[in-house]
Design an enzyme around this catalytic site. Sequence first.
Site, PDB file in Angstrom:
ATOM      1  N   HIS A  57       0.851  -1.188   0.000  1.00  0.00           N
ATOM      2  CA  HIS A  57       0.000   0.000   0.000  1.00  0.00           C
ATOM      3  C   HIS A  57       0.888   1.240   0.000  1.00  0.00           C
ATOM      4  CE1 HIS A  57      -3.788  -2.077   1.856  1.00  0.00           C
ATOM      5  NE2 HIS A  57      -3.224  -2.806   0.909  1.00  0.00           N
ATOM      6  N   GLU A  59       1.084   3.816   1.914  1.00  0.00           N
ATOM      7  CA  GLU A  59       1.661   4.185   3.202  1.00  0.00           C
ATOM      8  C   GLU A  59       2.830   3.275   3.571  1.00  0.00           C
ATOM      9  OE1 GLU A  59      -2.904   4.731   3.639  1.00  0.00           O
ATOM     10  OE2 GLU A  59      -1.528   3.452   2.518  1.00  0.00           O
ATOM     11  N   CYS A  87      -5.908   2.140   5.823  1.00  0.00           N
ATOM     12  CA  CYS A  87      -6.569   0.895   6.201  1.00  0.00           C
ATOM     13  C   CYS A  87      -5.994   0.415   7.538  1.00  0.00           C
ATOM     14  CB  CYS A  87      -6.355  -0.154   5.110  1.00  0.00           C
ATOM     15  SG  CYS A  87      -4.681  -0.849   5.088  1.00  0.00           S
ATOM     16  N   CYS A  90      -2.179  -0.393   7.388  1.00  0.00           N
ATOM     17  CA  CYS A  90      -1.348   0.805   7.289  1.00  0.00           C
ATOM     18  C   CYS A  90      -1.380   1.605   8.583  1.00  0.00           C
ATOM     19  CB  CYS A  90      -1.798   1.653   6.105  1.00  0.00           C
ATOM     20  SG  CYS A  90      -1.471   0.849   4.514  1.00  0.00           S
TER      21      CYS A  90
END
Length: 160
Positions: A57, A59, A87, A90
């Site tokens: 992801h 992040e 999410c 993260c």
Amino acid sequence: MTNSETDTLYMTKAIVLAEKGMKKGEGGPFGAIIVKNNKIIGQGWNQVLKTNDPTAHAEIVAIRNACTNLDTYWLEGCTLYVNCEPCPMCMSAIYWAHIEKICFGATRKDAATIGFDDEHIYNEICKEPNKRKLKIITKLRQEALHVMHQWPQLTTRQDY
């Protein structure tokens, strides 16, 4: 430059990264910038499709990039700018990295409207392990504890 103007500048950069990565077909429409002392020290965009890595992801990629650039695993004093609310995975990484502040644009409900619905994960992690949908088995607890209990006695250990 005011704090508001600074936040706008870095959020704009995160949004640009999100669009760039998405249009390259590398992953979903998510971008992240990590800033310390008004300097970008890490950046990333969603690369799940590019790397076949479900943890890639924006992040996480930005955190890895910042940690490499600073040669540390803690990002104290840093701000994460990301175009969408993180999410659960993260968010956990953000806490583990000791990031001080998050600035995001779209909400997780906004993300759900385009197919990125993490609400079930938010709900599941709050449940007791035996009440989750994921089948969870515990085995060899004493053996696992034996290894874990060696940690406090290690003279070479580095707490984090």
